[in-house]
Design an enzyme around this catalytic site. Structure first.
Site, PDB file in Angstrom:
ATOM      1  N   ASP A 128       0.819  -1.214   0.000  1.00 23.39           N
ATOM      2  CA  ASP A 128       0.000   0.000   0.000  1.00 23.39           C
ATOM      3  C   ASP A 128       0.853   1.264   0.000  1.00 23.39           C
ATOM      4  O   ASP A 128       2.049   1.247   0.318  1.00 23.39           O
ATOM      5  CB  ASP A 128      -0.957  -0.003   1.191  1.00 23.39           C
ATOM      6  CG  ASP A 128      -0.243  -0.055   2.537  1.00 23.39           C
ATOM      7  OD1 ASP A 128       0.806  -0.728   2.633  1.00 23.39           O
ATOM      8  OD2 ASP A 128      -0.725   0.577   3.502  1.00 23.39           O
ATOM      9  N   GLU A 195       0.351  -1.391   5.700  1.00 18.43           N
ATOM     10  CA  GLU A 195       1.399  -0.842   6.565  1.00 18.43           C
ATOM     11  C   GLU A 195       1.139   0.628   6.870  1.00 18.43           C
ATOM     12  O   GLU A 195       1.417   1.099   7.979  1.00 18.43           O
ATOM     13  CB  GLU A 195       2.764  -1.012   5.888  1.00 18.43           C
ATOM     14  CG  GLU A 195       3.967  -0.719   6.800  1.00 18.43           C
ATOM     15  CD  GLU A 195       4.361   0.748   6.823  1.00 18.43           C
ATOM     16  OE1 GLU A 195       5.160   1.127   7.699  1.00 18.43           O
ATOM     17  OE2 GLU A 195       3.869   1.532   5.982  1.00 18.43           O
TER      18      GLU A 195
END
Length: 491
Positions: A128, A195
């Site tokens: 991400d 994350e």
């Protein structure tokens, strides 16, 4: 006169002893307990197509795996798209490794080793990226999700954090697989899906690995870099994170009767809250030259020499001066104490209404020698008998443990990094932000945080910011580093 003379002679003797002590300690000073990896025989690099790798990073940057603060806003189809792209772009890597996709989109790859008695390694890079701040799209030189290749770089959100690492890992593994490399030591590649929004994917991956009995010899994730204009030495330093700070957000709430702003009492909820927040902020945690930050300063001072080396070698005498210098800039000071940052305030929904409840959020990054309990105790002491409530927004995350700078894993990483930057100072450091790697502590002997990209202090500021881009030179260094590290530590 005789008594005065004796006192003077005694003072001279004390000064002479102190001077001699300083001279001896300075002459013999060297960074302690940090192996340089010079005893490691590195594997040779393998061939790959750099132009194709650059195109691949461009393609990955065009896939909008944006982690929003509210997960409901995430476009999960983009994660599916990225994972399908990985499979089609890196057939050799996918042929060598098995892939597990967790329900939350986190990926676990496993490349089995031929010797199951050897502890595996874990490499990490998340899928991400952070959003582009609304209204700043026009400030980018190239559109943030176009993956533009220009000026010897790939431009776009996530090219550095962390698709550069993800694509670099797959380029290295694909090249190794094509070359016929067969690992003796097993390899896990863990790629979290969130994350940038808490890291629940890494937590789930670690739980699965633990249930399978995995205990890695080391884990490597993002976190620090090769800084080319490092303070103190004004030169390059390989900065390998051996720990990261804890994280917690404290909510301070002041309850009050409320009412009409035309008839305010002597103290309102807002003034009570303001005094409490200022009291907490005005009671900072002290600077402490210890832990990973102390190891970093020792390594840099040994390189710098002169009065800097003398001061660090004799912190018993020059400690107060060192602390003043280290606290001069927020970026440096953060490595030496728990930080306190009031970030959000909330009061009345209307300008002429006294709020019945006013609150503030204070974000803490907790140093390895402190804990969330220390933070709460200090905040309570600061506010005293003020009429406020203190509570964590969510359970705080404690600081990570500090990994070894003499272990086999450290030596492998240090050697692979030094191969590309032989003149740089090798130093441990404290990562002041958060990474997915913290979740791997239960399944790994040591956890390290390092990406072999070369950045200036000014250049590093574009991570999470406008005009994020990966220079082709840094990307090549990254692929070479991962290939050397995997072939050496798993070969």
């Amino acid at each position: 006169m005789r008594k005065r003379g004796i006192i003077i002679l005694g003072g001279v003797a004390v000064v002479a002893i102190a001077a001699a002590t300083v001279a001896v300690r300075t002459a013999g000073f060297a960074p302690a307990n940090v192996a340089d990896g010079s005893d490691i025989r590195l594997a040779a690099t393998v061939p790959y197509d750099l132009d194709a790798a650059v195109r691949h990073l461009s393609e990955a940057a065009q896939i909008r795996t944006v982690s929003n603060q509210d997960p409901a806003e995430n476009q999960l189809a983009e994660w599916d798209r990225l994972q399908a792209w990985l499979a089609s772009t890196y057939p050799a890597a996918h042929g060598a490794m098995t892939r597990t996709v967790l329900p939350n989109k986190t990926l676990i790859y496993h490349w089995p080793g031929s010797d199951t008695s050897l502890a595996p390694v874990i490499l990490m890079a998340h899928q991400d990226v952070v959003p582009v701040t609304p209204g700043t799209e026009g400030d980018w030189k190239y559109p943030p999700f176009a993956g533009t290749i220009a000026e010897n770089a790939v431009w776009g959100r996530g090219t550095v954090d962390d698709k550069g690492s993800l694509v670099g890992l797959f380029e290295a593994i694909d090249a190794l697989a094509k070359s016929g490399f067969k690992p003796k030591r097993g390899l896990y590649l863990v790629s979290g899906h969130d994350e940038e929004a808490g890291g629940s994917g890494a937590v789930a991956a670690a739980a699965k690995l633990k249930a399978e009995g995995v205990k890695a010899i080391y884990t490597l994730d993002e976190g620090s870099i090769v800084l080319t204009d490092t303070p103190v030495i004004d030169g390059p330093a390989i900065m390998i994170g051996i720990a990261e700070k804890g994280y917690g957000t404290l909510k301070v709430t002041a309850n009050a009767p409320g009412g009409h702003s035309s008839m305010p009492p002597a103290e309102t909820g807002v003034t009570t809250l303001a005094r409490a927040v200022l009291a907490i902020a005005d009671k900072p945690f002290p600077m402490e030259i210890r832990g990973p930050g102390a190891l970093m300063i020792e390594a840099l001072a040994a390189k710098k020499g002169g009065t800097t080396k003398m001061a660090v070698a004799n912190s018993w005498l020059f400690g107060p001066l060192l602390k003043r210098q280290l606290s001069a800039t927020p970026s440096t000071a953060a490595a030496f104490h728990t930080t306190i940052a009031p970030t959000m305030l909330e009061g009345s929904p209307k300008e002429n209404v006294l709020p019945q409840s006013a609150n503030a959020l204070i974000n803490y990054r907790i140093a390895p020698w402190n804990s969330s309990a220390d933070v709460m105790a200090r905040a309570k002491e600061a506010v005293g008998d003020a009429k406020v409530d203190l509570a964590w927004v969510k359970p705080p995350r404690e600081p990570s443990r500090v990994s070894s700078t003499k272990s086999q894993g450290w030596k492998w990483i240090a050697a692979a990094a030094r191969a590309d930057a032989p003149d740089a100072v090798l130093t441990p450091t404290l990562v002041v932000a958060a990474t997915d790697s913290r979740s791997m502590e239960p399944v790994s002997e040591d956890v390290y945080r390092f990406m072999p990209m070369h950045f200036t202090l000014k250049g590093a500021a574009m991570i999470h910011g406008t005009n994020e881009h990966m220079e082709v030179d840094s990307f090549k260094r990254m692929i070479d580093f991962y290939a050397r590290l995997i072939a050496t530590s798993a070969g």
